[in-house]
Design a protein around this motif. Sequence first.
Motif, mmCIF file in Angstrom:
data_model
loop_
_atom_site.group_PDB
_atom_site.id
_atom_site.type_symbol
_atom_site.label_atom_id
_atom_site.label_comp_id
_atom_site.label_asym_id
_atom_site.label_seq_id
_atom_site.Cartn_x
_atom_site.Cartn_y
_atom_site.Cartn_z
ATOM 1 N N LEU A 274 71.609 -14.407 26.821
ATOM 2 C CA LEU A 274 71.497 -15.819 27.196
ATOM 3 C C LEU A 274 71.993 -16.051 28.611
ATOM 4 C CD1 LEU A 274 70.976 -18.802 26.512
ATOM 5 C CD2 LEU A 274 73.291 -18.909 25.561
ATOM 6 N N LEU A 275 73.110 -15.409 28.976
ATOM 7 C CA LEU A 275 73.731 -15.656 30.273
ATOM 8 C C LEU A 275 72.917 -15.090 31.434
ATOM 9 C CD1 LEU A 275 76.196 -16.706 31.833
ATOM 10 C CD2 LEU A 275 77.282 -14.487 31.435
ATOM 11 N N ALA A 276 72.436 -13.845 31.288
ATOM 12 C CA ALA A 276 71.792 -13.168 32.414
ATOM 13 C C ALA A 276 70.551 -13.895 32.927
ATOM 14 C CB ALA A 276 71.467 -11.720 32.037
ATOM 15 N N PRO A 277 69.590 -14.279 32.061
ATOM 16 C CA PRO A 277 68.414 -14.961 32.604
ATOM 17 C C PRO A 277 68.714 -16.369 33.114
ATOM 18 C CG PRO A 277 68.286 -14.835 30.220
ATOM 19 C CD PRO A 277 69.448 -13.990 30.637
ATOM 20 N N THR A 278 69.778 -17.005 32.590
ATOM 21 C CA THR A 278 70.179 -18.298 33.128
ATOM 22 C C THR A 278 70.705 -18.139 34.547
ATOM 23 O OG1 THR A 278 70.757 -19.031 30.892
ATOM 24 C CG2 THR A 278 71.616 -20.332 32.723
ATOM 25 N N LEU A 279 71.487 -17.068 34.781
ATOM 26 C CA LEU A 279 71.942 -16.763 36.139
ATOM 27 C C LEU A 279 70.768 -16.401 37.050
ATOM 28 C CD1 LEU A 279 75.150 -14.645 35.387
ATOM 29 C CD2 LEU A 279 75.039 -17.000 36.229
ATOM 30 N N LEU A 280 69.724 -15.810 36.451
ATOM 31 C CA LEU A 280 68.552 -15.427 37.233
ATOM 32 C C LEU A 280 67.908 -16.645 37.892
ATOM 33 C CD1 LEU A 280 66.719 -12.992 37.975
ATOM 34 C CD2 LEU A 280 65.367 -13.531 35.936
ATOM 35 N N ASP A 281 68.005 -17.817 37.228
ATOM 36 C CA ASP A 281 67.473 -19.047 37.821
ATOM 37 C C ASP A 281 68.221 -19.441 39.088
ATOM 38 O OD1 ASP A 281 65.525 -19.444 35.883
ATOM 39 O OD2 ASP A 281 66.827 -20.647 34.605
ATOM 40 N N ARG A 282 69.457 -18.923 39.242
ATOM 41 C CA ARG A 282 70.330 -19.368 40.326
ATOM 42 C C ARG A 282 70.423 -18.373 41.484
ATOM 43 N NH1 ARG A 282 73.713 -23.538 38.482
ATOM 44 N NH2 ARG A 282 73.481 -23.970 36.256
ATOM 45 N N VAL A 283 69.845 -17.191 41.317
ATOM 46 C CA VAL A 283 69.950 -16.188 42.376
ATOM 47 C C VAL A 283 68.582 -15.909 42.982
ATOM 48 C CG1 VAL A 283 71.962 -15.128 41.300
ATOM 49 C CG2 VAL A 283 69.686 -14.216 40.811
ATOM 50 N N HIS A 284 68.599 -15.608 44.281
ATOM 51 C CA HIS A 284 67.350 -15.297 44.970
ATOM 52 C C HIS A 284 66.951 -13.842 44.771
ATOM 53 C CE1 HIS A 284 64.205 -15.327 47.961
ATOM 54 N NE2 HIS A 284 64.825 -14.395 48.684
ATOM 55 N N ASP A 285 67.938 -12.945 44.823
ATOM 56 C CA ASP A 285 67.678 -11.511 44.707
ATOM 57 C C ASP A 285 68.114 -11.029 43.323
ATOM 58 O OD1 ASP A 285 67.436 -8.768 44.914
ATOM 59 O OD2 ASP A 285 68.263 -8.670 46.941
ATOM 60 N N PRO A 286 67.170 -10.667 42.449
ATOM 61 C CA PRO A 286 67.540 -10.274 41.079
ATOM 62 C C PRO A 286 68.230 -8.927 40.994
ATOM 63 C CG PRO A 286 65.195 -9.893 41.429
ATOM 64 C CD PRO A 286 65.717 -10.581 42.662
ATOM 65 N N ARG A 287 68.189 -8.137 42.061
ATOM 66 C CA ARG A 287 68.710 -6.772 41.992
ATOM 67 C C ARG A 287 70.216 -6.720 41.763
ATOM 68 N NH1 ARG A 287 65.787 -4.478 47.300
ATOM 69 N NH2 ARG A 287 66.506 -6.531 48.029
ATOM 70 N N ARG A 288 70.933 -7.751 42.205
ATOM 71 C CA ARG A 288 72.379 -7.771 41.979
ATOM 72 C C ARG A 288 72.692 -7.820 40.483
ATOM 73 N NH1 ARG A 288 74.035 -12.388 46.494
ATOM 74 N NH2 ARG A 288 73.199 -11.296 48.319
ATOM 75 N N LEU A 289 72.002 -8.692 39.774
ATOM 76 C CA LEU A 289 72.213 -8.798 38.332
ATOM 77 C C LEU A 289 71.732 -7.540 37.615
ATOM 78 C CD1 LEU A 289 71.066 -12.503 37.758
ATOM 79 C CD2 LEU A 289 73.411 -11.631 37.838
ATOM 80 N N LEU A 290 70.599 -7.010 38.048
ATOM 81 C CA LEU A 290 70.052 -5.804 37.419
ATOM 82 C C LEU A 290 70.997 -4.619 37.586
ATOM 83 C CD1 LEU A 290 66.355 -6.168 38.642
ATOM 84 C CD2 LEU A 290 67.130 -6.393 36.280
ATOM 85 N N LEU A 291 71.601 -4.497 38.767
ATOM 86 C CA LEU A 291 72.532 -3.404 39.035
ATOM 87 C C LEU A 291 73.754 -3.491 38.121
ATOM 88 C CD1 LEU A 291 73.554 -0.996 40.720
ATOM 89 C CD2 LEU A 291 74.452 -2.648 42.378
#
Length: 413
Positions: A274-291
Amino acid sequence: MTTADRPATTRPTPPWTVVAALVLVAANLRTLMASLPPLAESIRADLGLSSAAMGVLTTLPVLCMGLLAPVANLVARRLGPGVAVGHGVGLVLVGLVVRGVAGDQVWSLYAGTFLAGAGIALAGTLLPGIVKSVFPAHRSGLGTGLTMMSMMGFAAIASAVSVPLARVLGGWSGSLLAWAPLAAVAGLVWVPMARRAARRAAVAPAPLGEDVTHALPWRSTTAWVLAAYLTCQSWQFYSSLAWLAPTFESHGWSAGDSGLLMSVFTGAQLVSGLLAPTLLDRVHDPRRLLLLATLLGGVGEAGVWLAPEAGAWGWALLLGAGQGACFALGLGLLVRYAVTPRDSARLTAMAFLVSYSLASAGPATMGAVRDASGGYSLLWALLALVSLPQLAALARLRPTAPRVGEAPERVTA
């Protein structure tokens, strides 16, 4: 999807009912697989199956999700996505019943798993496109997170209660059958949604000049990179799902305690999913979350490999949090890197075809590794190594990468 776009004769569907129906459908996409591992040792002993044969029971639905993803796209094109998802839920229900009613019959266990896997392929492939059509672009991550929360939440419940249900219901077959009512409820709730969608599609004029291709985006490098990322993630996830509980049972844990450990594994996915894709809405570069998500999962796998009993609950928590976030982010990117809901369905079909078809070999292959090595240590070492190509793939997912549906569907390195 605006009110102005709908025919005057069709009442708009309240958004909360659509979301509730999506959540119920998603709840049925992992219980088939999550309910099995805590019962694996009992099933293997009763039916005389090898570790590799037990791995096939996890492989079958994953293979269906891969090979049948393009079929789901074709069915959606003919019947509409809403109706196709309803058919998928119906197949899940039939498969769960077949899997559970025949008791100690090996054929029903495998046939039911195949049927339910086909239903999961049909519904799961189309959900990202439906999410894109229901949620605005800046809230697509929230939509993905809600479906992930339902998917992984019920998977956690299935893992935790499989053994107690077997005690109450007279054996593992009754425990497996217990998830059929959930599929029945989801189907009943989805029927009105599918009917409304079919009526709207029947009277809606085709947009003039719109490119309505349904071909899979084979020429899109972005699609191939996503497929590679999801292949590594799915190989790790489904192998972990199949072998985490048996690993700790081999260390003397009871089936009930192993089931609780699995519930921690899947429950962590509930939160991170639930948290990760919600944060995805707020970041421009998804690679930080993916890493971050990939590293969490890799540390969990390394922990089970090197020190399984030193921190079992912690390893399960890290493993679940990392893999849940990785999968949820992958689903979110299937929405982000597509122009329209139809393009999201095309991208999802191709990514699932490649990733699930390859990753379906994971549980059975890891079972064969276990049989050959006589233990689970090498299995977890190999899973930890799969994190390396996953890191290489995610590094290519730049925020500027062209989306599927843009012309030309080709991305330069």
